[in-house]
Scaffold this motif. Structure first.
Motif, PDB file in Angstrom:
ATOM      1  N   ILE A  95       0.835  -1.202   0.000  1.00  0.00           N
ATOM      2  CA  ILE A  95       0.000   0.000   0.000  1.00  0.00           C
ATOM      3  C   ILE A  95       0.873   1.256   0.000  1.00  0.00           C
ATOM      4  CG2 ILE A  95      -1.658   1.342   1.372  1.00  0.00           C
ATOM      5  CD1 ILE A  95      -2.843  -1.438   2.239  1.00  0.00           C
ATOM      6  N   ILE A  96       1.944   1.255   0.791  1.00  0.00           N
ATOM      7  CA  ILE A  96       2.860   2.398   0.828  1.00  0.00           C
ATOM      8  C   ILE A  96       3.493   2.633  -0.543  1.00  0.00           C
ATOM      9  CG2 ILE A  96       5.086   3.196   1.757  1.00  0.00           C
ATOM     10  CD1 ILE A  96       4.170   1.753   4.417  1.00  0.00           C
ATOM     11  N   PHE A  97       3.919   1.550  -1.194  1.00  0.00           N
ATOM     12  CA  PHE A  97       4.549   1.696  -2.514  1.00  0.00           C
ATOM     13  C   PHE A  97       3.540   2.159  -3.561  1.00  0.00           C
ATOM     14  CE2 PHE A  97       7.570  -1.718  -0.832  1.00  0.00           C
ATOM     15  CZ  PHE A  97       8.435  -0.768  -0.297  1.00  0.00           C
ATOM     16  N   SER A 156       3.112   5.850  -3.050  1.00  0.00           N
ATOM     17  CA  SER A 156       4.293   6.562  -3.556  1.00  0.00           C
ATOM     18  C   SER A 156       4.270   6.641  -5.073  1.00  0.00           C
ATOM     19  CB  SER A 156       5.569   5.858  -3.097  1.00  0.00           C
ATOM     20  OG  SER A 156       5.644   5.853  -1.697  1.00  0.00           O
ATOM     21  N   TRP A 157       3.932   5.526  -5.695  1.00  0.00           N
ATOM     22  CA  TRP A 157       3.875   5.489  -7.160  1.00  0.00           C
ATOM     23  C   TRP A 157       2.837   6.475  -7.676  1.00  0.00           C
ATOM     24  CZ3 TRP A 157       2.026   0.678 -10.375  1.00  0.00           C
ATOM     25  CH2 TRP A 157       2.415   0.826 -11.713  1.00  0.00           C
ATOM     26  N   PHE A 158       1.658   6.450  -7.053  1.00  0.00           N
ATOM     27  CA  PHE A 158       0.596   7.335  -7.514  1.00  0.00           C
ATOM     28  C   PHE A 158       0.877   8.795  -7.208  1.00  0.00           C
ATOM     29  CE2 PHE A 158      -1.922   3.782  -8.765  1.00  0.00           C
ATOM     30  CZ  PHE A 158      -2.696   4.307  -9.790  1.00  0.00           C
ATOM     31  N   ALA A 159       1.625   9.073  -6.162  1.00  0.00           N
ATOM     32  CA  ALA A 159       2.019  10.464  -5.917  1.00  0.00           C
ATOM     33  C   ALA A 159       2.768  10.982  -7.144  1.00  0.00           C
ATOM     34  CB  ALA A 159       2.889  10.557  -4.668  1.00  0.00           C
ATOM     35  N   GLY A 160       3.671  10.163  -7.658  1.00  0.00           N
ATOM     36  CA  GLY A 160       4.405  10.537  -8.869  1.00  0.00           C
ATOM     37  C   GLY A 160       3.513  10.587 -10.094  1.00  0.00           C
ATOM     38  N   LEU A 161       2.618   9.610 -10.219  1.00  0.00           N
ATOM     39  CA  LEU A 161       1.733   9.568 -11.389  1.00  0.00           C
ATOM     40  C   LEU A 161       0.760  10.746 -11.420  1.00  0.00           C
ATOM     41  CD1 LEU A 161       0.954   5.739 -11.551  1.00  0.00           C
ATOM     42  CD2 LEU A 161       2.329   7.063 -13.168  1.00  0.00           C
ATOM     43  N   PHE A 162       0.444  11.291 -10.251  1.00  0.00           N
ATOM     44  CA  PHE A 162      -0.417  12.474 -10.212  1.00  0.00           C
ATOM     45  C   PHE A 162       0.385  13.756 -10.441  1.00  0.00           C
ATOM     46  CE2 PHE A 162      -3.452  10.082  -7.186  1.00  0.00           C
ATOM     47  CZ  PHE A 162      -4.228   9.653  -8.230  1.00  0.00           C
ATOM     48  N   TYR A 163       1.601  13.816  -9.908  1.00  0.00           N
ATOM     49  CA  TYR A 163       2.380  15.052  -9.970  1.00  0.00           C
ATOM     50  C   TYR A 163       3.100  15.231 -11.302  1.00  0.00           C
ATOM     51  CZ  TYR A 163       5.542  18.775  -8.451  1.00  0.00           C
ATOM     52  OH  TYR A 163       6.231  19.943  -8.347  1.00  0.00           O
ATOM     53  N   LEU A 164       3.640  14.164 -11.860  1.00  0.00           N
ATOM     54  CA  LEU A 164       4.427  14.289 -13.086  1.00  0.00           C
ATOM     55  C   LEU A 164       3.630  14.909 -14.239  1.00  0.00           C
ATOM     56  CD1 LEU A 164       7.078  13.916 -14.586  1.00  0.00           C
ATOM     57  CD2 LEU A 164       6.323  11.618 -15.167  1.00  0.00           C
ATOM     58  N   PRO A 165       2.416  14.466 -14.525  1.00  0.00           N
ATOM     59  CA  PRO A 165       1.675  15.113 -15.617  1.00  0.00           C
ATOM     60  C   PRO A 165       1.416  16.607 -15.366  1.00  0.00           C
ATOM     61  CG  PRO A 165       0.746  12.970 -15.184  1.00  0.00           C
ATOM     62  CD  PRO A 165       1.722  13.252 -14.073  1.00  0.00           C
ATOM     63  N   ARG A 166       1.283  17.001 -14.093  1.00  0.00           N
ATOM     64  CA  ARG A 166       1.119  18.432 -13.791  1.00  0.00           C
ATOM     65  C   ARG A 166       2.392  19.186 -14.163  1.00  0.00           C
ATOM     66  NH1 ARG A 166      -3.457  19.914 -14.295  1.00  0.00           N
ATOM     67  NH2 ARG A 166      -2.825  21.867 -13.389  1.00  0.00           N
ATOM     68  N   LEU A 215      11.882  13.214 -10.265  1.00  0.00           N
ATOM     69  CA  LEU A 215      10.649  12.570  -9.806  1.00  0.00           C
ATOM     70  C   LEU A 215      10.513  11.179 -10.412  1.00  0.00           C
ATOM     71  CD1 LEU A 215       7.865  12.630  -8.380  1.00  0.00           C
ATOM     72  CD2 LEU A 215       6.964  13.768 -10.420  1.00  0.00           C
ATOM     73  N   PHE A 216      10.728  11.082 -11.714  1.00  0.00           N
ATOM     74  CA  PHE A 216      10.558   9.801 -12.393  1.00  0.00           C
ATOM     75  C   PHE A 216      11.583   8.771 -11.912  1.00  0.00           C
ATOM     76  CE2 PHE A 216      10.677   6.688 -15.776  1.00  0.00           C
ATOM     77  CZ  PHE A 216       9.338   6.512 -16.048  1.00  0.00           C
ATOM     78  N   ASN A 217      12.855   9.156 -11.908  1.00  0.00           N
ATOM     79  CA  ASN A 217      13.911   8.191 -11.604  1.00  0.00           C
ATOM     80  C   ASN A 217      14.058   7.879 -10.120  1.00  0.00           C
ATOM     81  OD1 ASN A 217      14.608   7.908 -14.323  1.00  0.00           O
ATOM     82  ND2 ASN A 217      15.996   9.637 -14.240  1.00  0.00           N
ATOM     83  N   ALA A 218      13.862   8.866  -9.255  1.00  0.00           N
ATOM     84  CA  ALA A 218      14.104   8.666  -7.829  1.00  0.00           C
ATOM     85  C   ALA A 218      12.884   8.173  -7.062  1.00  0.00           C
ATOM     86  CB  ALA A 218      14.624   9.953  -7.198  1.00  0.00           C
ATOM     87  N   ILE A 219      11.695   8.457  -7.571  1.00  0.00           N
ATOM     88  CA  ILE A 219      10.485   8.069  -6.840  1.00  0.00           C
ATOM     89  C   ILE A 219       9.640   7.072  -7.634  1.00  0.00           C
ATOM     90  CG2 ILE A 219       8.298   8.897  -5.862  1.00  0.00           C
ATOM     91  CD1 ILE A 219       9.805  11.517  -5.193  1.00  0.00           C
ATOM     92  N   MET A 220       9.305   7.430  -8.862  1.00  0.00           N
ATOM     93  CA  MET A 220       8.334   6.625  -9.606  1.00  0.00           C
ATOM     94  C   MET A 220       8.862   5.253 -10.014  1.00  0.00           C
ATOM     95  SD  MET A 220       6.571   9.664 -11.852  1.00  0.00           S
ATOM     96  CE  MET A 220       5.560   8.549 -12.809  1.00  0.00           C
ATOM     97  N   ILE A 221      10.081   5.186 -10.519  1.00  0.00           N
ATOM     98  CA  ILE A 221      10.628   3.887 -10.941  1.00  0.00           C
ATOM     99  C   ILE A 221      10.748   2.931  -9.752  1.00  0.00           C
ATOM    100  CG2 ILE A 221      12.752   2.760 -11.770  1.00  0.00           C
ATOM    101  CD1 ILE A 221      11.205   3.707 -14.104  1.00  0.00           C
ATOM    102  N   PRO A 222      11.411   3.342  -8.643  1.00  0.00           N
ATOM    103  CA  PRO A 222      11.483   2.412  -7.507  1.00  0.00           C
ATOM    104  C   PRO A 222      10.105   2.038  -6.962  1.00  0.00           C
ATOM    105  CG  PRO A 222      13.054   4.203  -7.214  1.00  0.00           C
ATOM    106  CD  PRO A 222      12.200   4.560  -8.397  1.00  0.00           C
ATOM    107  N   ALA A 223       9.207   3.019  -6.867  1.00  0.00           N
ATOM    108  CA  ALA A 223       7.872   2.739  -6.335  1.00  0.00           C
ATOM    109  C   ALA A 223       7.112   1.762  -7.226  1.00  0.00           C
ATOM    110  CB  ALA A 223       7.088   4.032  -6.157  1.00  0.00           C
ATOM    111  N   MET A 224       7.252   1.916  -8.545  1.00  0.00           N
ATOM    112  CA  MET A 224       6.578   0.999  -9.467  1.00  0.00           C
ATOM    113  C   MET A 224       7.096  -0.426  -9.282  1.00  0.00           C
ATOM    114  SD  MET A 224       6.682   0.703 -13.620  1.00  0.00           S
ATOM    115  CE  MET A 224       8.384   0.187 -13.510  1.00  0.00           C
TER     116      MET A 224
END
Length: 180
Positions: A11-13, A16-26, A56-65
């Motif tokens: 759930i935590i991951f 984290s993944w969705f935080a990036g998926l929501f912020y990156l398109p903005r 954001l993509f490399n440090a948060i989204m990739i590991p979280a995914m």
């Protein structure tokens, strides 16, 4: 590892993944819209947005995914492996997670294009694109919470209606902004 701990980590991951998926398109929206600024301001903003997107993509989204997938597949193995075929909701959830993963890599494609100065999608289009993550998240949450207790047809119909409402709302907001 204890199932509850694994589920908590999952759930935590996901969050984290969705935080990036929501912020990156903005960020991509702001990056695309910065192209209409004066050349000096445009250069500064583009450099900053490129840096933020990449980090954001490399440090948060990739590991979280990857951690989401690893913990999710581990949960399937521990809990439902013997009866995997009987859990239609789980098959559908996995299909949506594949869709989320595709969305993730489409975001990466946009980052790369923008870094090359190719703005292949406009700010308004990106605002609409931004809602896809919300729609997919709602679908997954409803499937996980209701599991096999609700008719999947009803869930899918609700999902389609929700998607239509969200997309219509984005268009209404865009029209309102253009008139204001």
């Amino acid at each position: 590892m204890d199932y509850s701990i694994l589920k908590s980590l999952h759930i935590i991951f996901v969050i984290s993944w969705f935080a990036g998926l929501f912020y990156l398109p903005r960020l991509l929206v702001y990056h695309a819209e910065a192209q209409s600024k004066e050349p000096n301001e445009k250069a500064i903003l583009s450099a900053q947005f490129s840096k933020m997107e990449k980090l954001l993509f490399n440090a948060i989204m990739i590991p979280a995914m990857f951690l989401t997938w690893i913990t999710g597949l581990s949960l399937i193995y521990l809990s439902w492996w013997d009866s995997f075929a009987a859990h239609t909701w789980l098959h559908l959830k996995l299909a949506f997670v594949v869709g989320i993963t595709i969305y993730h890599f489409v975001c990466r494609h946009f980052i790369r294009q923008f870094q090359q100065g190719k703005f292949i999608i406009s700010g308004p289009q990106l605002r609409l694109f931004n809602e896809i993550a919300t729609i997919l998240l709602v679908a997954v949450v409803f499937l996980v919470v209701t599991k096999n207790t609700t008719d999947l047809t009803q869930i899918l119909l609700g999902f389609v209606i929700f998607a239509i409402v969200i997309m219509a709302a984005v268009k209404v907001v865009r029209k309102y902004r253009s008139n204001a």
